[in-house]
Design an enzyme around this catalytic site. Sequence first.
Site, PDB file in Angstrom:
ATOM      1  N   SER A  54      93.189  51.179 -59.351  1.00  0.00           N
ATOM      2  CA  SER A  54      92.486  49.908 -59.589  1.00  0.00           C
ATOM      3  C   SER A  54      93.130  49.028 -60.648  1.00  0.00           C
ATOM      4  O   SER A  54      92.631  47.922 -60.911  1.00  0.00           O
ATOM      5  CB  SER A  54      91.025  50.168 -59.958  1.00  0.00           C
ATOM      6  OG  SER A  54      90.292  50.543 -58.815  1.00  0.00           O
ATOM      7  N   LYS A 111      93.734  45.518 -59.553  1.00  0.00           N
ATOM      8  CA  LYS A 111      92.764  44.419 -59.647  1.00  0.00           C
ATOM      9  C   LYS A 111      93.121  43.412 -60.743  1.00  0.00           C
ATOM     10  O   LYS A 111      92.592  42.290 -60.742  1.00  0.00           O
ATOM     11  CB  LYS A 111      91.358  44.982 -59.850  1.00  0.00           C
ATOM     12  CG  LYS A 111      90.847  45.790 -58.657  1.00  0.00           C
ATOM     13  CD  LYS A 111      89.427  46.281 -58.874  1.00  0.00           C
ATOM     14  CE  LYS A 111      88.894  46.998 -57.640  1.00  0.00           C
ATOM     15  NZ  LYS A 111      89.351  48.382 -57.533  1.00  0.00           N
ATOM     16  N   SER A 134      84.732  47.239 -61.144  1.00  0.00           N
ATOM     17  CA  SER A 134      85.912  47.604 -60.352  1.00  0.00           C
ATOM     18  C   SER A 134      85.587  47.594 -58.865  1.00  0.00           C
ATOM     19  O   SER A 134      86.037  48.461 -58.102  1.00  0.00           O
ATOM     20  CB  SER A 134      86.440  48.985 -60.770  1.00  0.00           C
ATOM     21  OG  SER A 134      87.758  49.168 -60.324  1.00  0.00           O
ATOM     22  N   LYS A 183      91.739  47.104 -67.943  1.00  0.00           N
ATOM     23  CA  LYS A 183      91.342  47.640 -66.641  1.00  0.00           C
ATOM     24  C   LYS A 183      91.636  49.131 -66.566  1.00  0.00           C
ATOM     25  O   LYS A 183      92.672  49.603 -67.023  1.00  0.00           O
ATOM     26  CB  LYS A 183      92.079  46.919 -65.511  1.00  0.00           C
ATOM     27  CG  LYS A 183      91.546  47.241 -64.137  1.00  0.00           C
ATOM     28  CD  LYS A 183      90.179  46.633 -63.923  1.00  0.00           C
ATOM     29  CE  LYS A 183      89.492  47.129 -62.658  1.00  0.00           C
ATOM     30  NZ  LYS A 183      89.004  48.526 -62.792  1.00  0.00           N
TER      31      LYS A 183
END
Length: 381
Positions: free
Chosen positions: A62, A65, A122, A224
Amino acid sequence: MISFMSNPLRLALSALTISLLLAQSALAQPFTVRAKSAILGDVDSGAILFEQNADEVAAPASLTKVMTLYILYEAITNGDLTLDSTMMVSKKAWKMKGSKTFVKVGDRVRVEDLIRGIAVQSGNDASIVVAEHIAGSEAGFADLMNAKAMQLGMSQSHFANASGFPAPNHYTTARDMLKLSSAFVANFPDLERYSQLKEFTYAGITQRNRNKLLWRDPTITGLKTGHTDSAGYCLIATNEKDGQRLASVIMGAESSRVREEEALRLLQYGNRTFETLRLFEAGQPVRSLRVWKGAEQTVNGVIRDSVVVTIPRKQRGSLEVGLRYDDPIVAPVPQYAQLGSLVVKLGSESVVERPVVAATAVEEGGLVTQLLDAVRLQLGW
């Protein structure tokens, strides 16, 4: 004093002759990070302060992202979207597995809620909603992601989707993630706040930010987390302390606890060991320079790009800042013509070199001025 160049070039030491040592390269690697790869960098100077297997190709999970948000934030900054714009939820987005914001098929969701859903929860589903709205399809959005990666110099990355869902041709490196996160922090300071939110409630479901460093250290500004079986536990952690902005990347840790401990260790090491100096801002005058045969006798030499260096706190004494320029400077001088270079030196080595340009144009002077200056130049006055 260090002599940068021999004649006919001259050296004029700047008023900012700071006795500081930029010597990260001379420092031994201080420790080993408990992860497959890691890197620490200064957002503003671009200095790499630590690296471990930073070019090892890995699945980003992730962390992907961050690129999805980057493209979305560019659309907002460019005026193509606003935080109040809405996007339609497709069946594909609604059915997406993994972490979710729990958007419902057929609904129109505000961009700001989608941002929170991606940055905090997320949400794979929210990521696909953004991708389909901006590019028409997730595949088309992946093309945008790869084009942006190329623009940012992420030469070892390839994106196949907007969420980080495992795919054979979806990969990156810690170094490339540092390039992305540094650009993200530098280019979107007003939107970075969404990555600092500790929780977000959507559709009656409250989810907490998976970046637990937000609770552990007040200097943390984002960014993140990521995890899949193939990627392991990943984290991009950023902080700001005493005017210094750092970004650390951890990839392939064995647990969420380890990725947090190692990211925080890197950031604290950077804050403790290094400091960031902004020597000149873009457009700042460096020195007024003599112009011969011109309507004006002087012109301000300015820096077009900011000059920022990262230095070890415990090693000060070898950094000098100087201006290297052609002599004589003879009119006409066009605006923004390069007059010379600002040179930051460490011992005998050049650390940073930036063009110094004319702040304004200087036209040729009258006949008398040209004749007098010609004589002065000939006689060396």
